[in-house]
Every structure is written in C-alpha cells, then in structure tokens.
Motif scaffolding. Sequence first.
Motif, PDB file in Angstrom:
ATOM      1  N   ALA A  74      30.544  21.758  29.668  1.00  0.00           N
ATOM      2  CA  ALA A  74      31.173  22.554  28.609  1.00  0.00           C
ATOM      3  C   ALA A  74      31.163  21.814  27.275  1.00  0.00           C
ATOM      4  N   GLU A  75      31.325  20.484  27.310  1.00  0.00           N
ATOM      5  CA  GLU A  75      31.338  19.695  26.079  1.00  0.00           C
ATOM      6  C   GLU A  75      29.984  19.780  25.369  1.00  0.00           C
ATOM      7  N   ARG A  76      28.899  19.694  26.147  1.00  0.00           N
ATOM      8  CA  ARG A  76      27.554  19.768  25.554  1.00  0.00           C
ATOM      9  C   ARG A  76      27.307  21.166  24.989  1.00  0.00           C
ATOM     10  N   LYS A  77      27.729  22.154  25.740  1.00  0.00           N
ATOM     11  CA  LYS A  77      27.557  23.540  25.296  1.00  0.00           C
ATOM     12  C   LYS A  77      28.289  23.761  23.966  1.00  0.00           C
ATOM     13  N   GLU A  78      29.518  23.296  23.872  1.00  0.00           N
ATOM     14  CA  GLU A  78      30.294  23.456  22.640  1.00  0.00           C
ATOM     15  C   GLU A  78      29.669  22.680  21.480  1.00  0.00           C
ATOM     16  N   ALA A  79      29.130  21.508  21.762  1.00  0.00           N
ATOM     17  CA  ALA A  79      28.484  20.715  20.712  1.00  0.00           C
ATOM     18  C   ALA A  79      27.251  21.451  20.181  1.00  0.00           C
ATOM     19  N   ILE A  80      26.506  22.067  21.067  1.00  0.00           N
ATOM     20  CA  ILE A  80      25.314  22.813  20.652  1.00  0.00           C
ATOM     21  C   ILE A  80      25.723  24.060  19.876  1.00  0.00           C
TER      22      ILE A  80
ATOM     23  N   TRP B  99      24.236  31.861  25.213  1.00  0.00           N
ATOM     24  CA  TRP B  99      25.428  31.118  24.797  1.00  0.00           C
ATOM     25  C   TRP B  99      25.965  31.675  23.489  1.00  0.00           C
ATOM     26  N   ARG B 100      25.048  31.939  22.547  1.00  0.00           N
ATOM     27  CA  ARG B 100      25.484  32.489  21.255  1.00  0.00           C
ATOM     28  C   ARG B 100      26.139  33.847  21.444  1.00  0.00           C
TER      29      ARG B 100
END
Length: 169
Positions: free
Chosen positions: A8-14, A43-44
């Motif tokens: 989730a952290e990587r997804k939010e960073a992207i 994701w967007r």
Amino acid sequence: MINVRYPAERKEAILKKMAPPMSMTIPELAEQEGITATTLYNWRKQARARGQVLPSRSTKPDHWTSQEKFQIVLETAPMNEAELSAYCREHGLYPEQVEAWRDACMNANEGAAAQAKQHRQARKAEQKRLRKLERELHRKDKALAETAALLALSKKAEAIWGTTNDEDD
C-alpha cells in the motif's frame, strides 16, 4: 498473466507522483516504476473513486476536467487563506486559479436559470400559437360543415324542383 500484489505504501507513493505538482503521466510512471500501464490506470480510477484529484490529460491545471476542478474547490472550501496557500503550493496551483474555479462553480447555474426562463417563454409562445391554430381550425371546420350542409340542401332542392336551366328550355 502474473498477479502481483504491491504494498500500500508503494501504491500511495506512485499515486502521489500522478497528483500535482508532479503530475506524471501513466506511461512515464509505467516506465520509471516497472509497473504495467493497465495497473496504473486501475489505481488512478480507484483513487478518483475515493475522491483524490489525479489529472489525466494535462499537467496544466487550467486543462483539468470540470470534475477535477470541482473536487479541488470542494477540498479547499473550508480552508482559510494560509491553509489554501499551503494546499496550492503542495498541489502546484495558484490561489487565484482555485478562486476562479470556485466562482465558476458558484455561477454555474446562472446560465441554466436564464436558459430555463427563455425555454418557458418559448413554450408559452408555442402554446399561444397552438391555441390560435386550434381556434382557426375549429372555425374552418364549422365553415366546411356549413358548406357541406348547403351543398346537400342545394342537391335536395335540385332533386325536388329540378334545375333552373330546365325551365328556360
């Protein structure tokens, strides 16, 4: 097809890279992060459904969609001037842009009200025209019925008394 789970952290960073001020495009992010564009588009889409502002077509805020601008107006509505300035710096905006979008949202229905008034007036004029045409049709129907009755009477009179030309012969 391999189903990869991302933290989730990587997804939010992207997603943060998609948002202003960076406003990176999905193809750029796909190449940079090594994630498929389809995954990034999904994701967007999910982030937008949650209310995040993630512009698509342009990195310039003036070219954002109406929904994206409206979302910014909603997010900034309760903010004071200092908070708005900080928000604008964080998202790569100018307070004047947000104010202009807020004004556009506030005045969005003015055109609709004028258009509705114009529509009512046009409808009223059409109804008036329709009533006039109906009266004229009714008058013409009466005249046609009268003419038909006179024709029938003249035929009966002719049958009873004959034509006036018969007497002259």
